[in-house]
Motif scaffolding. Structure first.
Motif, short mmCIF file in Angstrom:
data_model
loop_
_atom_site.label_atom_id
_atom_site.label_comp_id
_atom_site.label_asym_id
_atom_site.label_seq_id
_atom_site.Cartn_x
_atom_site.Cartn_y
_atom_site.Cartn_z
N ILE A 117 36.23 43.32 39.94
CA ILE A 117 36.18 43.66 38.41
C ILE A 117 37.98 43.85 37.88
N ASP A 118 38.32 43.81 37.40
CA ASP A 118 39.70 43.97 36.51
C ASP A 118 39.43 45.33 35.57
N TYR A 119 39.85 46.29 35.58
CA TYR A 119 39.35 47.59 35.16
C TYR A 119 39.07 47.23 33.29
N GLU A 120 39.78 46.76 32.71
CA GLU A 120 39.11 46.54 31.08
C GLU A 120 37.45 46.00 31.52
N PHE A 121 37.53 45.11 32.36
CA PHE A 121 35.57 44.86 32.34
C PHE A 121 34.57 45.41 32.88
N LEU A 122 35.42 46.75 33.61
CA LEU A 122 33.85 47.29 34.17
C LEU A 122 33.06 47.98 33.00
N ASP A 123 32.59 47.62 32.42
CA ASP A 123 31.50 48.27 31.93
C ASP A 123 30.41 46.98 32.02
N VAL A 124 31.52 46.06 31.21
CA VAL A 124 30.47 44.74 31.46
C VAL A 124 29.54 44.64 32.93
N ALA A 125 30.76 45.06 34.05
CA ALA A 125 30.36 44.04 35.33
C ALA A 125 28.96 45.38 35.66
N LYS A 126 29.07 46.37 35.29
CA LYS A 126 28.14 47.37 35.91
C LYS A 126 26.99 47.31 34.82
#
Length: 554
Positions: A117-126
């Protein structure tokens, strides 16, 4: 035949892994990747990929496992295209526009054991992992790509369990002498690509090592790449593995210029700074370039070859790109054909034609490239070729080694797609006397109005030619008298004005009256991250407007 012997001396399963292995020797000290101030050589890229493959092996990833990635065009995303196959696993690149709900569905369907996961999309992944935790007892490892060169993200603050890792830290645990795992059979899967989202339900398309190898070499030929090209990444690497150019650039020892966010300024700056020779993109990207403010445009240091696809480009866009100094090659394909499956090969005798006529020819889809066996426009019932009369409509169909293995966990959809021994694209088109094909519409997009078939592509192209129009898409709207009539969704250029009546009259003056839109809506068009218009969204909007009433014929 007597005297022949198939053995390891004369048969090795084809795989793009070999491109990187060769370039690490031939082009070892040449720059492989540029990302801002970050640069790697081909030797360094090979070493990093081997170590990453080793690290994945150490955390339990083995042959046939799925490794997912949610990231933009950054070095880590490029490295994963080699490191994951090097451990025998299958790379699943995911659309960065997915929300948590869709991401969780695709992770569950693919059974991915790791997700980068790229840091920019971490919230989506979580959010996706939170959804998954309600039904799955075993969650995939999460590996954060912290982009430490540009970001101050602290992995300890965002990763909560010991099973989750950070990209560079994981890579550092790998062994440089790891024995690369090659495919047992070249038909073995190398990647899993979900369809782009122009329809509402993505399907998992499985690519093979053989298909990826052949389509990468075809991409080199399509783009007329000499050795050591400089390729600007404006095509998302997650889309058809960057049209297989992730592997193609390695085959030629080129330089990958990574661009996290695609903007007109970023494109012109990168071309000038890095002496870019090749790039690609959907017509949306081309449209962005030709409408860039004068303050952002820069003179090209040399001819830049651009491969476009994803949607038929309006002739006006091709003409203006040519004026700026770009050499545009139009290709056509689908996720199921590894991206490009055809190319509109240019012939010298066309150079003498008027610019407008040249642009119209370039907007055609052409013929199959050298990696594809055959493409044809066929009657989907009789499975016979339609006449090459430039008017009889049939379905575009493909056959060859660069057609997908099938749809993951969907035997019926795979059988339906291959019914009759060809891959059925669902795209409708015609065949010109010279054999070149030209798309007219998706089968679900064609508008049937009073018994007449209306190509939305033709109507969109006409609307595009209006001087005030920046973008346009046409779908059918229910009509009490005609069944349905064209409904145009239009975005105007900044500072320009046109009324709905003006757009309608413009089309009626230049098209048969029944093809002109009856409704015009001014708004931004919904797009996938690859630049395709989400027509199913627009169809729902048009349907929600209700039926038009008509008391007289057109």
């Amino acid at each position: 035949m007597e005297g022949t012997l198939k053995c390891s001396a004369n048969y090795v399963p084809l795989t793009p892994i070999s491109f990187l292995e060769r370039s690490a020797i031939v082009y070892r000290d040449r720059v492989s990747i540029v990302y801002g101030n970050v640069k790697f050589t081909w030797r360094e890229t090979f070493e990093r990929c081997v170590k990453l493959a080793s690290a994945l092996n150490q955390i339990g990833i083995s042959r046939g496992d799925v490794v997912a990635a949610l990231a933009p065009n950054i070095p880590a995303m490029y490295e994963l295209h080699f490191a994951v196959p090097m451990v025998g696993a299958v790379l699943c690149t995911l659309n960065i526009r997915h929300n948590s709900g869709m991401l969780s569905k695709l992770l569950k369907h693919s059974e991915a054991k790791v997700i980068f996961i790229d840091y920019e999309f971490l919230d989506v992944a979580k959010g996706a992992l939170n959804f998954l935790s309600k039904t799955n007892t075993k969650l995939p490892y999460l590996v954060l790509i912290s982009d430490s060169y540009r970001s101050c993200v602290d992995v300890n603050n965002v990763i909560s369990t010991s099973e989750n890792l950070e990209y560079e830290s994981l890579l550092a645990t790998g062994r440089p002498d790891f024995a690369v795992i090659r495919p047992n059979d070249e038909f073995d899967p190398i990647s899993l690509n979900y369809t782009s989202g122009t329809t509402s339900s993505p399907k998992g398309v499985v690519y093979s090592h053989r298909g990826a190898y052949l389509n990468a070499l075809a991409a080199v030929l399509l783009n007329e790449m000499l050795s050591m090209p400089v390729y600007l990444w404006t095509v998302p690497m997650f889309h058809c593995n960057g049209w297989c150019l992730t592997w193609a650039v390695a085959a030629q020892g080129g330089t990958n210029v990574c661009l996290r966010s695609v903007t007109a300024k970023g494109i012109f700056d990168s071309i000038f700074q890095h002496q870019v020779t090749h790039m690609g993109g959907a017509p949306t990207v081309l449209n962005m370039i030709i409408h860039a403010p004068a303050s952002e445009q820069m003179p090209l240091p040399g001819k830049v070859s651009v491969m476009t696809g994803g949607a038929p480009p309006p002739p006006q866009v091709l003409f203006k790109m040519e004026e700026l100094g770009f050499n545009v090659t139009h290709s056509y394909g689908l996720t199921e054909t590894y991206g490009p499956g055809t190319v509109c090969t240019w012939k010298p005798e066309w150079n003498s034609l008027p610019p407008e006529e040249r642009a119209k020819i370039k907007a055609r889809q052409g013929l199959h490239h050298l990696g594809m066996e055959e493409v044809d426009i066929m009657d989907p019932v009789t499975m016979k070729s339609v006449p090459a009369d430039a008017k009889t409509i049939g379905e575009a169909m493909f056959r060859g080694n660069t057609v997908m293995n099938g749809y993951l966990k969907n035997v019926k959809a795979t059988e339906d797609a291959f019914k009759g021994g060809w891959f059925r694209s669902g795209d409708l088109g015609i065949k010109h006397p010279n054999g070149y094909i030209e798309l007219k519409d998706r089968s679900k997009d064609i508008i049937i109005s009073g018994g007449e078939n209306i190509s939305t592509i033709e109507v969109e192209s006409m609307i595009f030619s209006h001087p005030a129009v920046f973008d346009a898409a046409v779908v059918g709207r229910p009509d009490d008298y005609w069944g349905e009539t064209p409904c145009a969704f239009v975005k105007l250029k900044d500072g320009c004005y046109a009324s709905a009546e003006e757009i309608i009259k413009y089309c009626r003056d230049r098209l048969p009256h029944y093809m002109a839109p009856r409704t015009v809506v001014f708004e931004d068009l919904p797009k996938t991250s690859t630049g395709k218009t989400q027509k199913y969204v627009l169809r729902q909007k048009a349907k929600g407007m209700g039926s038009l009433s008509r008391n007289s014929k057109l």
